[in-house]
Design a protein around this motif. Structure first.
Motif, short mmCIF file in Angstrom:
data_model
loop_
_atom_site.label_atom_id
_atom_site.label_comp_id
_atom_site.label_asym_id
_atom_site.label_seq_id
_atom_site.Cartn_x
_atom_site.Cartn_y
_atom_site.Cartn_z
N LEU A 166 0.74 -1.11 0.21
CA LEU A 166 0.00 -0.03 0.03
C LEU A 166 0.84 1.15 0.08
CD1 LEU A 166 -2.99 -0.79 2.50
CD2 LEU A 166 -2.68 -1.61 0.04
N PRO A 167 0.44 2.28 -0.63
CA PRO A 167 1.25 3.58 -0.82
C PRO A 167 1.59 4.26 0.70
CG PRO A 167 -1.21 3.99 -1.60
CD PRO A 167 -0.97 2.47 -1.30
N PHE A 168 0.78 4.22 1.59
CA PHE A 168 0.72 4.90 2.87
C PHE A 168 2.31 4.59 3.50
CE2 PHE A 168 -0.70 1.08 5.04
CZ PHE A 168 0.03 1.09 6.18
N TYR A 169 2.76 3.21 3.20
CA TYR A 169 4.14 2.88 3.80
C TYR A 169 5.23 2.88 2.67
CZ TYR A 169 3.40 -2.07 2.40
OH TYR A 169 3.14 -3.26 1.89
N ILE A 170 5.00 2.58 1.42
CA ILE A 170 5.88 2.40 0.48
C ILE A 170 6.42 4.03 0.18
CG2 ILE A 170 6.36 2.16 -2.05
CD1 ILE A 170 4.22 -0.24 -1.84
N ARG A 171 5.43 5.06 0.10
CA ARG A 171 5.94 6.33 -0.07
C ARG A 171 6.83 6.83 1.02
NH1 ARG A 171 1.24 8.16 -0.63
NH2 ARG A 171 1.17 7.95 -2.91
N GLU A 172 6.60 6.17 2.10
CA GLU A 172 7.26 6.63 3.33
C GLU A 172 8.58 6.21 3.56
OE1 GLU A 172 7.45 8.45 7.56
OE2 GLU A 172 6.05 8.66 5.63
N PHE A 173 8.87 5.00 2.93
CA PHE A 173 10.19 4.31 3.30
C PHE A 173 11.09 4.40 1.99
CE2 PHE A 173 7.63 2.48 6.62
CZ PHE A 173 7.98 3.14 7.36
N LEU A 174 10.53 4.47 0.99
CA LEU A 174 11.28 4.52 -0.47
C LEU A 174 11.94 5.64 -0.28
CD1 LEU A 174 9.13 3.24 -3.60
CD2 LEU A 174 11.44 2.29 -2.61
N PRO A 175 13.23 5.75 -1.06
CA PRO A 175 13.80 7.44 -1.41
C PRO A 175 12.92 8.02 -2.04
CG PRO A 175 15.39 5.45 -1.56
CD PRO A 175 14.06 5.04 -1.42
N THR A 210 11.39 7.98 -6.13
CA THR A 210 11.63 6.59 -6.86
C THR A 210 10.18 6.27 -7.08
OG1 THR A 210 13.26 5.97 -5.07
CG2 THR A 210 12.23 4.25 -6.25
N ALA A 211 10.07 6.04 -8.38
CA ALA A 211 8.74 5.53 -8.99
C ALA A 211 8.16 4.18 -8.53
CB ALA A 211 8.95 5.44 -10.64
N PHE A 212 6.97 4.12 -8.37
CA PHE A 212 6.39 3.08 -7.81
C PHE A 212 4.82 2.81 -8.23
CE2 PHE A 212 5.30 5.69 -4.39
CZ PHE A 212 4.11 5.30 -4.12
N SER A 213 4.47 1.70 -8.43
CA SER A 213 2.90 1.20 -8.96
C SER A 213 2.61 0.23 -7.51
CB SER A 213 2.83 0.52 -9.97
OG SER A 213 3.09 1.56 -11.06
N CYS A 214 1.61 0.20 -7.10
CA CYS A 214 1.01 -0.53 -6.14
C CYS A 214 -0.57 -0.35 -6.00
CB CYS A 214 1.67 -0.34 -4.49
SG CYS A 214 1.12 1.31 -3.82
N PHE A 215 -1.26 -1.12 -5.01
CA PHE A 215 -2.67 -1.11 -4.91
C PHE A 215 -2.89 0.34 -4.14
CE2 PHE A 215 -2.64 -5.81 -4.79
CZ PHE A 215 -3.15 -5.97 -6.00
N ASP A 216 -4.11 0.83 -4.37
CA ASP A 216 -4.52 2.19 -3.71
C ASP A 216 -5.33 1.52 -2.46
OD1 ASP A 216 -3.48 4.04 -5.53
OD2 ASP A 216 -5.35 3.89 -6.58
N ALA A 217 -5.38 2.57 -1.49
CA ALA A 217 -6.10 2.30 -0.25
C ALA A 217 -6.46 3.43 0.49
CB ALA A 217 -5.20 1.57 0.95
N VAL A 218 -7.70 3.54 1.01
CA VAL A 218 -8.13 4.62 2.04
C VAL A 218 -8.48 3.95 3.16
CG1 VAL A 218 -8.90 6.21 0.07
CG2 VAL A 218 -10.31 4.53 1.16
N PHE A 219 -8.36 4.89 4.34
CA PHE A 219 -8.96 4.42 5.59
C PHE A 219 -9.97 5.13 6.11
CE2 PHE A 219 -8.68 4.70 10.31
CZ PHE A 219 -8.31 3.28 10.69
N ASP A 220 -10.82 4.34 6.65
CA ASP A 220 -12.23 5.13 7.10
C ASP A 220 -12.66 4.19 8.25
OD1 ASP A 220 -13.28 2.85 5.70
OD2 ASP A 220 -14.54 3.47 4.45
N GLY A 221 -11.89 3.75 9.00
CA GLY A 221 -12.25 3.07 10.26
C GLY A 221 -11.75 1.51 9.81
#
Length: 227
Positions: free
Chosen positions: A97-106, A109-120
């Motif tokens: 998921l992008p919330f952690y990939i974006r956080e930890f990649l330099p 850095t281009a990436f593709s992954c699933f999308d996700a939203v949090f609503d509880g």
């Protein structure tokens, strides 16, 4: 040259989704979800959708959990520098998921992954940029789209998991984390594969003999067939 790399368990030494699910799922997800995935009863997308649907913690809490486990495999920055220097296209492709990939990649850095939203709960979806039809494999679709967009013909895949295997076997050259599920599957089916422990080894192998992978025909043309 187009180089694709998995994220969890490949760029990071730990599988970060595993860390989240171990901490927050109240059932044996390996038995319940991975059994269905391994038998082909659910797709990687459905695996992630089902697992994260039962996680009831927001991104900030999950990132606090993940930071101690999110160290990058040695040599990754060296690989990014090599790609930039040689003009190779580098892209991360992940079932995470992008919330952690974006956080930890330099940064950048281009990436593709699933999308996700949090609503509880986490709601996982397929990104609009990837047209995924019935039975399509997400990583194969990203590979095909990137080849079409970049015009690159020579392809390299770097990964560690069972879910990396379909895309990896379509590439000219495969690097698998030593002893990983991907390493085992390639050995089982005779798919040419270079095991590695650090990205420094990947850099040394790729930077020999020019920018075209050598010593391996297209795996997908000659072999039948979470991190």
């Amino acid at each position: 040259m187009l180089i694709l790399s998995d994220f969890d368990g490949t760029i990071t030494c730990a599988d970060l989704t595993n860390e989240v699910w171990d901490a927050h799922l109240r059932y044996d997800w390996r038995q319940e979800l991975l059994t269905l995935s391994a038998s082909g009863q659910i797709t990687p997308f459905e695996l992630l959708r089902r697992g994260y649907a039962d996680v009831d913690r927001p991104a900030d809490e999950l990132l606090a959990l993940l930071r101690p486990h999110a160290g990058l495999r040695p040599g990754f920055e060296e690989l990014l520098s090599l790609c930039a220097r040689r003009g190779w296209v580098f892209h991360v492709v992940s079932h995470g998921l992008p919330f952690y990939i974006r956080e930890f990649l330099p940064p950048d850095t281009a990436f593709s992954c699933f999308d996700a939203v949090f609503d509880g709960r986490w709601r996982v979806t397929v990104p609009e940029a990837v047209q995924l039809g019935p039975g399509d494999d997400f990583k194969i679709r990203v590979l095909d789209q990137l080849k079409a967009a970049t015009g690159e013909a020579a392809t390299v895949y770097i990964g560690d998991g069972r879910l990396d295997y379909p895309a990896a076997r379509r590439c000219d050259r495969v690097f698998a984390v030593r002893g990983s599920a991907l390493d085992v599957l390639c050995a089982r089916d005779g798919v040419p594969c270079t095991p590695f422990d650090s990205f420094t080894e990947v850099c040394a192998a790729l930077d020999v003999g020019g920018d075209r992978p050598s010593g391996a025909a297209r795996a997908g043309e000659r072999s039948p067939g979470r991190g």
